[in-house]
Design a protein around this motif. Structure first.
Motif, PDB file in Angstrom:
ATOM      1  N   ASN A   9     -61.439 -46.308  25.268  1.00  0.00           N
ATOM      2  CA  ASN A   9     -62.364 -46.990  24.131  1.00  0.00           C
ATOM      3  C   ASN A   9     -63.009 -47.595  24.361  1.00  0.00           C
ATOM      4  OD1 ASN A   9     -62.661 -46.663  20.545  1.00  0.00           O
ATOM      5  ND2 ASN A   9     -61.272 -48.492  20.726  1.00  0.00           N
ATOM      6  N   TYR A  10     -63.945 -48.592  23.216  1.00  0.00           N
ATOM      7  CA  TYR A  10     -64.694 -49.674  23.366  1.00  0.00           C
ATOM      8  C   TYR A  10     -65.775 -50.103  24.652  1.00  0.00           C
ATOM      9  CZ  TYR A  10     -65.345 -52.579  19.096  1.00  0.00           C
ATOM     10  OH  TYR A  10     -65.936 -53.294  18.244  1.00  0.00           O
ATOM     11  N   VAL A  11     -66.308 -49.011  25.474  1.00  0.00           N
ATOM     12  CA  VAL A  11     -66.486 -48.913  26.993  1.00  0.00           C
ATOM     13  C   VAL A  11     -67.989 -49.987  27.033  1.00  0.00           C
ATOM     14  CG1 VAL A  11     -65.391 -48.105  27.799  1.00  0.00           C
ATOM     15  CG2 VAL A  11     -67.142 -46.880  27.074  1.00  0.00           C
ATOM     16  N   VAL A  12     -68.748 -49.406  26.396  1.00  0.00           N
ATOM     17  CA  VAL A  12     -69.807 -49.767  26.335  1.00  0.00           C
ATOM     18  C   VAL A  12     -70.503 -49.833  24.069  1.00  0.00           C
ATOM     19  CG1 VAL A  12     -71.772 -48.649  26.280  1.00  0.00           C
ATOM     20  CG2 VAL A  12     -71.217 -47.492  27.927  1.00  0.00           C
ATOM     21  N   GLY A  13     -71.204 -51.100  24.760  1.00  0.00           N
ATOM     22  CA  GLY A  13     -72.333 -51.102  23.596  1.00  0.00           C
ATOM     23  C   GLY A  13     -72.887 -52.307  23.317  1.00  0.00           C
ATOM     24  N   ASN A  14     -73.662 -53.269  22.349  1.00  0.00           N
ATOM     25  CA  ASN A  14     -73.788 -54.029  21.775  1.00  0.00           C
ATOM     26  C   ASN A  14     -73.404 -55.685  22.101  1.00  0.00           C
ATOM     27  OD1 ASN A  14     -77.159 -53.416  22.954  1.00  0.00           O
ATOM     28  ND2 ASN A  14     -76.824 -52.125  21.804  1.00  0.00           N
TER      29      ASN A  14
ATOM     30  N   GLY B 113     -57.762 -53.711  27.168  1.00  0.00           N
ATOM     31  CA  GLY B 113     -58.849 -53.066  27.330  1.00  0.00           C
ATOM     32  C   GLY B 113     -60.062 -53.105  26.890  1.00  0.00           C
ATOM     33  N   ASN B 114     -59.252 -53.371  25.432  1.00  0.00           N
ATOM     34  CA  ASN B 114     -60.482 -52.958  24.377  1.00  0.00           C
ATOM     35  C   ASN B 114     -60.755 -54.445  23.723  1.00  0.00           C
ATOM     36  OD1 ASN B 114     -60.920 -50.383  21.347  1.00  0.00           O
ATOM     37  ND2 ASN B 114     -58.769 -50.691  23.368  1.00  0.00           N
ATOM     38  N   LEU B 115     -60.692 -55.365  24.251  1.00  0.00           N
ATOM     39  CA  LEU B 115     -60.715 -56.448  23.781  1.00  0.00           C
ATOM     40  C   LEU B 115     -62.342 -57.443  23.793  1.00  0.00           C
ATOM     41  CD1 LEU B 115     -57.232 -58.771  23.367  1.00  0.00           C
ATOM     42  CD2 LEU B 115     -58.879 -57.497  21.715  1.00  0.00           C
ATOM     43  N   THR B 116     -63.107 -57.035  25.234  1.00  0.00           N
ATOM     44  CA  THR B 116     -63.410 -57.269  25.678  1.00  0.00           C
ATOM     45  C   THR B 116     -65.290 -56.871  24.509  1.00  0.00           C
ATOM     46  OG1 THR B 116     -63.963 -55.334  26.862  1.00  0.00           O
ATOM     47  CG2 THR B 116     -63.549 -57.878  27.638  1.00  0.00           C
ATOM     48  N   GLY B 117     -64.511 -55.573  24.712  1.00  0.00           N
ATOM     49  CA  GLY B 117     -65.366 -54.664  23.540  1.00  0.00           C
ATOM     50  C   GLY B 117     -65.668 -55.513  21.965  1.00  0.00           C
ATOM     51  N   PHE B 118     -64.339 -54.984  21.369  1.00  0.00           N
ATOM     52  CA  PHE B 118     -64.403 -56.661  20.693  1.00  0.00           C
ATOM     53  C   PHE B 118     -65.016 -57.536  20.409  1.00  0.00           C
ATOM     54  CE2 PHE B 118     -61.850 -57.678  17.040  1.00  0.00           C
ATOM     55  CZ  PHE B 118     -62.727 -57.512  15.796  1.00  0.00           C
ATOM     56  N   VAL B 119     -65.090 -58.792  20.701  1.00  0.00           N
ATOM     57  CA  VAL B 119     -65.445 -59.337  21.145  1.00  0.00           C
ATOM     58  C   VAL B 119     -66.603 -59.855  20.644  1.00  0.00           C
ATOM     59  CG1 VAL B 119     -65.363 -61.824  22.255  1.00  0.00           C
ATOM     60  CG2 VAL B 119     -63.406 -60.899  21.818  1.00  0.00           C
TER      61      VAL B 119
END
Length: 578
Positions: free
Chosen positions: A362-367, A223-229
């Motif tokens: 974690n890692y749900v919103v960002g740019n 679930g974290n990976l899309t945000g991390f990438v």
């Protein structure tokens, strides 16, 4: 999730592909999944000689660990733990900083189907004892940075059966790491875990009440990976034809691996992609940060706002002194603000990707500057795979432009379960239920953070819900005022809180840490007040400014405004005789 293959674009921003990426993404979560297999074992088979960890210490020692060595170490440690009775579901405390043994410990615990409980080396005896007892941890792994406090805590922890001592802590536990690993045969068989099985127990630093243990499943890494990438501009970015091999990705972050930011935003996703991460065992300073990035040719990083502010003040033009190869920087934990955003873009040559999340989700919103425009000061948009909204007290979505609680839905935009969610709070069902609004299968998980969503879906952080306050009838979000203050050359950092006032309820007060070379006097107070008054609304400028050597911070680098609020309330009560 497969690794996207794309080329980073430096400081520039790519076309807006947000709608396409979000609509076209679907989660692929296998029934069985184990973090140690995904982050270590498969790479030990495929690329055994690839570097997993570059390690460096403040005393000048440094070296490297390959994926094959990481695997062998985890197999041996798994055998040691199993011999000491650690079984599936048991909690194992890991009380160590960024070092090779920390990564080995995590892989070994996951291989056994046990639960890793990372604890900060900064915790005192009482903090350690609470977490060890609440979790029922039966074994702890500790090095010299925390062995004194763990030893003091152990007297109050009857369930802690074994202490495994690492490094200079040797001789102060029941077992020594080197001797114990050398005396066993590697345990090559790993427990087969379901994706929903628990993997990590992290205690959150709440603003009220005792800390709560958030139980994280193996699937949460997926679930974290899309945000991390996305936040790392399409990590891992393999070198394109014609590029040099030393353009390959190298990751470093000062974030402690004992916290979600260091573990789930740095160590584990980097190892998931089979790339190297730098482990720095030493104090954070701007010079140390730039030196590490230069020596190891760091391309990707997570730098929290307090670190970036310190670096900005210490090195206004860092590329004149340091040879940097940065392609992406993510920042999270506090609002970044446009001052840091502009410096990162102009001075480091990278468009900063702000991120938002919390331990539970974690890692749900960002740019992702590569694929949609980053707007200075914005938290960004929901990352692919996550359905995020701003909701009111009744759980209804707020109209665009209206402040509310940032919340994440259990199901994504396609109606499929979102794997990023935690399993619940350890032995605290009431707190788990209170986290959600709506029916169990169709519910929102509240973050406790206030934001506004604009017409284009960008979120604008207002502050922790309990950090917001009213002054003279106006609702104040501290981050906007703090960001404005930091733009002044005299300000290294700032925290804004309400100061109780008998007539107006509260007034805006700023605690300011000065940049080197400046003196806090009445003239500077007036200058700072005018600086804010000329840029924000008249009611937002700080009526009082207090200069302070350092702001109270959590071990994860977040400003503890609550400490300052309580201090102001105590002063008011003492003065008024209440």
């Amino acid at each position: 999730m497969p690794a996207p293959n794309a080329t980073g674009r430096g400081a520039g921003q790519g076309p807006d592909r947000y709608a396409e990426l979000h609509a076209g993404f679907h989660w692929q979560v296998p029934r069985h999944f184990n973090i140690a297999e995904a982050c270590c074992a498969r790479w030990a088979r495929r690329t055994p000689d690839a570097v997993a960890i570059h390690w460096a210490r403040e005393d000048g020692r440094r070296g490297r660990l390959t994926y094959a060595q990481l695997q062998v170490g985890s197999e041996r440690l798994a055998a040691v733990l199993a011999a000491r009775g650690v079984r599936r579901g048991d909690r194992v405390a890991i009380v160590m900083p960024q070092r090779v043994e920390t990564a080995v410990a995590h892989m070994a615990v996951y291989r056994l189907g046990a639960v890793a409980m990372p604890l900060s080396m900064l915790f005192g005896p009482e903090a350690l004892a609470f977490r060890l007892n609440d979790s029922g941890a039966r074994l702890a792994i500790v090095d010299e940075t925390a062995v004194d406090n763990l030893t003091a805590a152990r007297a109050d922890c009857p369930g802690l059966e074994t202490v495994l001592a690492v490094g200079a802590a040797a001789g102060r536990g029941d077992l020594d790491w080197d001797d114990a690993l050398a005396a066993v045969r590697p345990r090559r068989t790993a427990v087969r875990t379901a994706a929903d099985d628990p993997a990590v127990l992290i205690y959150t630093s709440g603003t009220t009440g005792p800390p709560k243990g958030a139980l994280i499943p193996h699937r949460a890494l997926i679930g974290n990976l899309t945000g991390f990438v996305c936040s790392q501009n399409w990590y891992p970015h393999t070198p394109a034809r014609g590029q040099q091999r030393d353009d390959a990705p190298v990751f470093w972050s000062p974030a402690d691996w004992a916290w979600t930011g260091g573990l789930m935003d740095a160590l584990l996703p980097v190892l998931y992609f089979g790339r190297p991460i730098v482990a720095w065992q030493g104090r954070f300073t701007p010079d140390a940060a730039f030196a590490l990035m230069q020596r190891y040719k760091v391309t990707h990083s997570f730098l929290f706002p307090t670190a970036l502010k310190a670096m900005m003040k210490a090195e206004p033009e860092p590329r004149r002194r340091w040879k940097l190869r940065l392609r992406a920087i993510m920042s999270a934990g506090e609002a970044v603000g446009d001052a840091v955003f502009v410096w990162t873009r102009d001075a480091l040559g990278v468009t900063l990707n702000e991120m938002f999340g919390q331990t539970e989700i974690n890692y749900v919103v960002g740019n992702c500057a590569l694929h949609w425009p980053a707007r200075p000061g914005s938290m960004g948009r929901p990352y692919p795979g996550h359905r995020v909204a701003v909701i009111d007290d009744e759980g209804k979505e707020c109209p665009r432009g209206t402040p509310g609680d940032v919340a994440v839905h259990r199901r994504d935009v396609h109606g499929h379960p979102d794997p990023v969610f935690f399993l619940g709070y350890w032995h605290n069902d009431p707190a788990t239920r209170a986290k959600y609004t709506g029916d169990p299968g169709d519910s929102w998980c509240r973050t406790g953070d206030t934001a506004v969503m604009d017409a284009d879906g960008y979120l604008w952080y207002q502050g922790r819900s309990d950090d917001m306050f009213k002054a003279a009838g106006y609702r104040i979000g501290p981050s906007e005022v703090e960001n404005c203050l930091v733009k002044h050359p005299a300000v290294a950092n700032a925290a804004v809180v309400p100061k109780p006032d008998a007539e107006r309820g509260a007034v805006v007060k700023a605690y300011v840490v000065l940049a080197p070379g400046f003196v806090g006097d009445d003239a500077l107070v007036a200058s700072l007040q005018q600086h804010v008054r000329g840029r924000l609304a008249p009611y937002e400028y700080p009526k009082e400014i207090e200069f302070i050597d350092a702001l109270p911070m959590t071990t994860t680098g977040k400003v503890q405004r609550r400490v300052l609020r309580l201090q102001e309330q105590a002063r008011f009560d003492a003065h008024s005789g209440t």
